[in-house]
Scaffold this active site. Sequence first.
Site, mmCIF file in Angstrom:
data_model
loop_
_atom_site.group_PDB
_atom_site.id
_atom_site.type_symbol
_atom_site.label_atom_id
_atom_site.label_comp_id
_atom_site.label_asym_id
_atom_site.label_seq_id
_atom_site.Cartn_x
_atom_site.Cartn_y
_atom_site.Cartn_z
ATOM 1 N N HIS A 87 18.062 -2.517 27.848
ATOM 2 C CA HIS A 87 18.604 -1.282 27.374
ATOM 3 C C HIS A 87 19.314 -0.430 28.809
ATOM 4 C CE1 HIS A 87 17.901 -0.641 22.844
ATOM 5 N NE2 HIS A 87 17.846 -1.797 23.199
ATOM 6 N N ASP B 51 7.278 -17.070 22.594
ATOM 7 C CA ASP B 51 7.686 -18.568 22.363
ATOM 8 C C ASP B 51 8.900 -18.445 21.924
ATOM 9 O OD1 ASP B 51 7.277 -17.616 19.631
ATOM 10 O OD2 ASP B 51 5.247 -17.978 19.483
ATOM 11 N N ARG C 53 12.289 -4.755 26.614
ATOM 12 C CA ARG C 53 13.472 -3.946 25.714
ATOM 13 C C ARG C 53 13.872 -2.742 26.479
ATOM 14 N NH1 ARG C 53 13.428 0.283 21.189
ATOM 15 N NH2 ARG C 53 15.510 -0.086 20.254
ATOM 16 N N ASN D 299 17.826 4.419 21.662
ATOM 17 C CA ASN D 299 16.888 4.505 22.651
ATOM 18 C C ASN D 299 15.683 5.369 22.138
ATOM 19 O OD1 ASN D 299 17.982 2.585 24.261
ATOM 20 N ND2 ASN D 299 19.211 4.487 25.680
ATOM 21 N N SER E 40 18.850 4.210 35.079
ATOM 22 C CA SER E 40 19.439 5.411 34.190
ATOM 23 C C SER E 40 18.928 5.742 32.789
ATOM 24 C CB SER E 40 20.931 5.198 34.096
ATOM 25 O OG SER E 40 21.276 4.222 33.473
ATOM 26 N N PRO F 248 24.423 -3.436 22.118
ATOM 27 C CA PRO F 248 24.746 -4.297 21.024
ATOM 28 C C PRO F 248 23.931 -3.603 19.863
ATOM 29 C CG PRO F 248 24.358 -5.709 23.154
ATOM 30 C CD PRO F 248 24.087 -4.380 23.535
ATOM 31 N N ASP G 87 20.226 0.069 36.747
ATOM 32 C CA ASP G 87 20.106 1.238 37.654
ATOM 33 C C ASP G 87 18.860 2.257 37.323
ATOM 34 O OD1 ASP G 87 21.053 2.261 35.566
ATOM 35 O OD2 ASP G 87 22.624 3.432 36.656
ATOM 36 N N HIS H 161 13.848 -11.311 21.359
ATOM 37 C CA HIS H 161 13.339 -10.615 19.922
ATOM 38 C C HIS H 161 12.031 -11.525 19.578
ATOM 39 C CE1 HIS H 161 17.490 -8.970 19.039
ATOM 40 N NE2 HIS H 161 16.953 -8.266 19.789
ATOM 41 N N GLU I 292 20.563 8.919 28.364
ATOM 42 C CA GLU I 292 20.423 7.938 27.633
ATOM 43 C C GLU I 292 19.084 7.550 26.812
ATOM 44 O OE1 GLU I 292 20.771 4.136 30.077
ATOM 45 O OE2 GLU I 292 22.307 5.521 31.424
#
Length: 317
Positions: free
Chosen positions: A64, A249, A60, A92, A74, A159, A72, A189, A86
Site C-alpha cells: 500500500h 505458500d 500489505r 487503509n 508516506s 488496486p 517512501d 494474498h 494516506e
Amino acid sequence: MAPIVALFLSSVLIFSVFSPVNSLSYNYYQKTCPHAESMIAYAVKTATSKDKTVPAALLRLHFHDCFIRGCDASVLLNSHGSNKAEKDGPPNLSLHALYVIDSAKKDLETWCPGVVSCADIVALAARDAVALSGGPSWDVPKGRKDGRTSKASETIKLPAPTFTISQLQQSFSQRGLSLDDLVALSGGHTLGFSHCSSFQNRIRNFNATHDVDPLINPSFAAKLKGVCPKNGKSKNAGTTMDPSSTTFDNTYFKLILQKKALFSSDQALLSNPKTKNLVKKFATSREAFSKAFVNSMIKMSSLTGGQEIRKNCRVVN
C-alpha cells in the site's frame, strides 16, 4: 486538450512519481549502520511471536505504501491540520502493525541516528514477514528516502478487490510492473484476513441476472454468506484469505482454479490467457511462485520517491 494528449501527459505524470530516482544498493548501510537489518528482523520476530497476523499486515503495508508515491513510507504519516493522510483513506483504515515499524525505528535511532529511512524499514520488514511465514527470503536493495507528502485522496489509486483484469493491468503498468508481476504479487494474498466489504459484491446482488457471482464456487459462496451478515451489520466480520493464512505458500493459486478465491480481482486472473497460465504454473510449483514473487517484490520495492530520513516515521522532519 485532446483526449490522447491528456492521457499521455497523465501517464507521464504518474510514471514520474514512481521512477527509481534514488540509487539503491544492497550494502547501503554496511558502514553507517551495519546491524540495521538484524535489528529490524528482531522487531518483526518479536511482534509476530505475540500476534500471528503481523506478517500479513507488514506485507500489505509495504504494498500500500509503494503503490501511491513509490516506496517512501508516506503511508505512515499522520494526518495533520486540514490534510488527511494516506493511512486515513478508506482502503487503509484496516492497516495495522504500524507499531512494529515504530519499534524498529526507535532502536535504530538509538544506534544510528538519522541514518535508516522509514521506507527501508518497511521494505525490510515485509521481507522478514514473508520469511517468518515460511516463504522465501531475499536481499533487499536499500537507500530509499522518506516522503513528505501523504494524501488520503490518493489512496483511490490502490488496486481494488473488485477490479477487472484490464483495470489491474493498467494499475500495475502505470508503475512499470508487468502481468508477470501482477500475478506474482497477487500471491501475497496467501497471507491474512479480509473483511466482508471486500468480497460482498460477489455473494449478494451481483448483477441484474445473478445474486451470486457465477464464477464463484456455489458451496464456497454459501459459506461466505454464513460468515457475512446481510447489510454489513458487523464491521469486523470476514474470513482468512486462505485456509493456511499464516503460512506463505501457493494455496492461493490453487483456490483460484477451484473458484474459491475471495476477491473479484483474484478470480479475474483467469480471464487473460497469460495470467491464467501463470496461475496454473504457480498452483503447480511453489518454487516457481517463490522465485517470481521475489523478483517482483524487488522490482516493486525499487520504486522510490522520498526526500529525507525521518526521525519519527509518523511526522516529517
